[in-house]
Every structure is written in C-alpha cells, then in structure tokens.
Write a protein that holds these residues in place. Structure first.
Motif, mmCIF file in Angstrom:
data_model
loop_
_atom_site.group_PDB
_atom_site.id
_atom_site.type_symbol
_atom_site.label_atom_id
_atom_site.label_comp_id
_atom_site.label_asym_id
_atom_site.label_seq_id
_atom_site.Cartn_x
_atom_site.Cartn_y
_atom_site.Cartn_z
ATOM 1 N N ASP A 173 54.960 24.592 19.159
ATOM 2 C CA ASP A 173 55.250 23.507 20.096
ATOM 3 C C ASP A 173 54.049 22.579 20.041
ATOM 4 O O ASP A 173 52.995 22.856 20.636
ATOM 5 C CB ASP A 173 55.458 24.061 21.508
ATOM 6 C CG ASP A 173 56.732 24.883 21.615
ATOM 7 O OD1 ASP A 173 57.691 24.601 20.873
ATOM 8 O OD2 ASP A 173 56.768 25.816 22.444
ATOM 9 N N ASP B 37 56.066 29.710 19.309
ATOM 10 C CA ASP B 37 54.888 28.850 19.283
ATOM 11 C C ASP B 37 53.748 29.688 18.728
ATOM 12 O O ASP B 37 53.100 30.436 19.461
ATOM 13 C CB ASP B 37 54.576 28.335 20.694
ATOM 14 C CG ASP B 37 53.428 27.341 20.714
ATOM 15 O OD1 ASP B 37 53.103 26.782 19.646
ATOM 16 O OD2 ASP B 37 52.852 27.115 21.794
ATOM 17 N N GLU C 292 53.122 19.884 21.305
ATOM 18 C CA GLU C 292 52.501 19.341 22.520
ATOM 19 C C GLU C 292 51.459 20.288 23.095
ATOM 20 O O GLU C 292 50.562 19.853 23.842
ATOM 21 C CB GLU C 292 53.564 19.033 23.569
ATOM 22 C CG GLU C 292 54.378 20.215 24.034
ATOM 23 C CD GLU C 292 55.591 20.507 23.172
ATOM 24 O OE1 GLU C 292 56.443 21.311 23.603
ATOM 25 O OE2 GLU C 292 55.691 19.942 22.057
ATOM 26 N N ASN C 293 51.529 21.566 22.757
ATOM 27 C CA ASN C 293 50.543 22.532 23.238
ATOM 28 C C ASN C 293 49.274 22.557 22.384
ATOM 29 O O ASN C 293 48.306 23.234 22.753
ATOM 30 C CB ASN C 293 51.142 23.937 23.249
ATOM 31 C CG ASN C 293 52.299 24.067 24.223
ATOM 32 O OD1 ASN C 293 52.369 23.329 25.203
ATOM 33 N ND2 ASN C 293 53.201 24.998 23.961
ATOM 34 N N LYS D 9 60.286 25.100 12.001
ATOM 35 C CA LYS D 9 59.530 24.909 13.241
ATOM 36 C C LYS D 9 58.827 26.200 13.638
ATOM 37 O O LYS D 9 59.468 27.255 13.742
ATOM 38 C CB LYS D 9 60.440 24.471 14.388
ATOM 39 C CG LYS D 9 59.709 24.318 15.725
ATOM 40 C CD LYS D 9 60.662 24.058 16.870
ATOM 41 C CE LYS D 9 59.910 23.993 18.197
ATOM 42 N NZ LYS D 9 59.267 25.280 18.549
ATOM 43 N N ASP E 48 62.479 29.176 19.401
ATOM 44 C CA ASP E 48 61.672 29.245 20.616
ATOM 45 C C ASP E 48 60.393 30.042 20.379
ATOM 46 O O ASP E 48 60.077 30.988 21.100
ATOM 47 C CB ASP E 48 62.486 29.873 21.759
ATOM 48 C CG ASP E 48 63.053 31.233 21.390
ATOM 49 O OD1 ASP E 48 63.065 31.587 20.193
ATOM 50 O OD2 ASP E 48 63.490 31.950 22.319
#
Length: 402
Positions: free
Chosen positions: A285, A331, A287-288, A282, A329
């Motif tokens: 993010d 992005d 969704e951003n 990952k 955490d």
C-alpha cells in the motif's frame, strides 16, 4: 469476495513465439479478461503430505552449477554466468544474463527452498533465449534478461522455506544488533515438518528494504510483516546488489518477476477447479511508504501481470489450467517485490500450485511450462512494447481465488 491468506508469499506450443504472441497481446488488450481452461477437477489429490517430497526430481545446487557451466561453454557469445554472492553456508549464488536490449527483465527463483518450479523454468527459458534461432536472436536484441535461478541454495538443499542461519550468526555479523530481539521472521521451532528447532533459519523474502542502502539498526527489530526488512542475509543482499548494479548500468530495472509456490488446494471463483497459478502486480500500500516511493508504477505492474495472464489464456484448451489473481490485501515492503516496486520497477508475482511438502514432484512438467510460458509472454510484451497497449483496468477482472 474474501480471499484466504497464502503460505508462500505474505506451464505443446512453440517456445518464444515472437510476433504471434505480441499480436495476441495487442488483440486482447482491450477485451474482457478470459477464463483459462481448468487443469483439474476440485477432487484431485489434495492431501497435506505426499509422503515423498520428490526433491530428487528437482534441480539441486550442484546440478544447477553444472548446467549453467555447460550452457555458458556452449553459448558464451550470448550468455554470461557470474557468481553474485555466497549463501550463509558457502554455496554460490549465480546470475545468468543474455540479451543486449535496452530494457532489463530481472527474474529470481527459489528464495523459498521448497518452491522449486521456477528454477527449472528459468533453465528452460535460458536454453531457449540463448539458442541460435531467429526468434531468440530477435528477443535478445529487444531485452536484457538477468535471472537468478536459485537465490537461496541453503534452503533449497534442505528442501524448506527458511535459510540456514542462526540469530547468533546475524549478531556476529552485525554487532550493533546485540541485545535486540530476533527478527519476527526467525524460525526456531518445527514448521511444516522441518526441524528449525535444532537448525534455525529465516524467511529471506522478508529481509528486503526499499532503501537499497539501508544498514541494520537495533531499534528496527523485531519488526513486522508490514514493515521493511534489514538486509541481514547474504542471499537478499546478493539480489539487492545485483539490482543496484543493473540500475546503475541501465538507469532502471524495467521489470522484476519473482517465482513462488502457494498451497496445492486453492480453487478458482467457480469453486470447481483447482488453481494452477496465481498472479499479482500489487505488494504494498504505497500510501503507507511514501518516504520510499521512487516512482511506484502500479498500472505498469498490472499491465505486466496481464501480459502473463493473456499469454497463457490465449492458448485455449491447454494443460496450463486455472489462473487467478493473488490476494491484493497485502502490504509487504520487506519483500523483494515490494521493495523493488517502490524503487520504480514493474513487478509481477508467480505463485504456482503446491510446495514440495504438500505436492512433491506431481505435475512437475505442467507447472514448469506454466511458469516458462508466463515469463515468455512478459519478455515478449516488454521487448516489443506491446505491454504498454494493455488496459490496466482489466487487471481487476482476473478471476479471484475462492
């Protein structure tokens, strides 16, 4: 548990084990994540500098060219080496390709020039996968492996993170940027012992953009770590163009693995063992960044990550050491992993222990093997389809870095 930010991103068993590894992957697919054996106690050497970076122990740009030419001459029927670009200082950027399988696994190494383990691991992997053995022949029929062993040769020759390029050179190439503020990832002050003040450079791993056809615009500078990059450097453009060509040929790049290093002193959840390698699937993010989402597959990236983790973990007591989950955490759409993930590829980050300024060539053999065995496991799982049988929810059970 709160995890610390990492510097780098924000390895006596038979090779290419074939069916055995695929079976092992299937066996662990529904089981809880195991904790690998620890490589070292927490009180091992952990200084801020070795005094000697050990750069001479690693493969130079010239040595890489010699080895790739030797391999291609010996195995031209199964290996193709091409120049995909030229660095800012005129050094060749090579890609090596083997296999005829329908699924593409793209691997890049040494985008940061002080993170050298991956280059030697990729060379070892190429030797194995181009061999005339039944196991290698079988894998070549299942996957197409494309590897860029040293994508930032200018940084590699300087043994530092950033490339060798000034903001003035960028503006000269892109006149539309005249008057724009320099990119946020521009280094022009001393950093980790390197003289960026008189020889500036950029972190190329922040220069990617999910829009693979993006053209730099002045209004997008200086940008930030949570925004896309710009493709202002020849090194990132070379990999971008390779990715685009593979996608045009195969319809998709199934898997992308980027090989990095992190700090030398991270500990696993127990606080007792030093981390040999961290893994992650990952990087953004999503969704951003929905405007760039072209088939983001987080679960598949988690399955690929678990394939590497399981492939190392099932070896039991071994030199490969503690494996952990890299911080989640983050992005970072301006990284290669973030950009290619948004374009639909399964993506995996390898972060092995220590950069040259903190660890030198210590544990060189162990770290190279850790990376190569992890890559072996991913290629095997992708080729056989075993990756699709792995439960992605087990990803969150991988031990965290303390």
């Amino acid at each position: 548990m709160t995890r610390r930010n990492r510097t780098a991103y924000g390895a006596a068993t038979p090779k290419l084990a074939g069916v055995g590894l695929a079976v092992a992957a299937l066996l662990v697919a529904s089981l809880p994540v195991a904790t690998p054996a620890a490589a070292q106690p927490a009180n091992a050497h952990c200084g801020t500098s070795t005094g000697d970076t050990g750069s001479s122990s690693w493969t130079s740009h010239a040595e890489l060219g010699q080895e790739l030419r030797r391999l291609q001459a010996q195995r031209s029927d199964v290996l193709d080496v091409t120049q995909i670009g030229t660095s800012n200082r005129g050094r060749e950027i090579w890609a090596a390709r083997t296999g005829t399988g329908p699924k593409v696994v793209l691997v890049t190494s040494e985008i940061h020039g002080n993170e050298k383990t991956g280059t030697d691991a990729v060379l070892s992997l190429l030797r194995d996968m181009t061999a005339g053995t039944p196991a290698a022949e079988r894998l070549r029929s299942l996957v197409t492996l494309v590897a860029v062993p040293k994508m930032n040769p200018d940084a590699a020759e300087l043994d530092r993170r950033g490339n060798d390029r000034t903001w003035a050179e960028v503006v000269a190439e892109f006149p539309q940027l005249a008057g724009a503020r320099p990119a946020w990832n521009y280094y022009n002050q001393p950093r980790t012992g390197d003289d960026y003040a008189t020889r500036p450079g950029f972190d190329v791993n922040r220069d990617y953009h999910p829009d693979l056809d993006y053209v730099p615009r002045a209004e997008d500078f200086p940008g930030s770590s949570s925004e896309a990059g710009w493709y202002i450097h020849p090194e990132s453009r070379a990999v971008r163009d390779l990715y685009k060509s593979l996608r045009a040929e195969f319809g998709a790049v199934d898997t992308y693995v980027d090989l990095h290093h992190q700090g030398p002193c991270d500990l696993d959840e127990s606080g007792e063992n030093q981390v040999t390698m961290s893994l992650s699937g990952k990087f953004v993010d999503v969704e951003n960044h929905q405007e760039y989402n072209k088939g983001y597959r987080l679960d598949y990236s988690k399955q690929l990550t678990l394939a590497a983790y399981d492939g190392l973990s099932v070896r039991g007591q071994s030199p490969f050491g503690s494996l952990t989950l890299y911080p989640q955490d983050i992005d970072l759409p301006g990284t290669g992993l973030g950009s290619f993930a948004l374009n639909g590829s399964g993506t995996v980050l390898f972060e092995v222990r220590g950069q040259t300024q903190t660890w030198g060539a210590k544990q060189r053999g162990q770290l190279i093997q850790t990376v190569e065995k992890g890559l072996d496991a991913i290629i095997e799982a992708v080729g056989t389809g075993a990756v699709n049988q792995i439960d992605p929810t087990r990803y969150d059970d991988i031990p965290e870095t303390q």
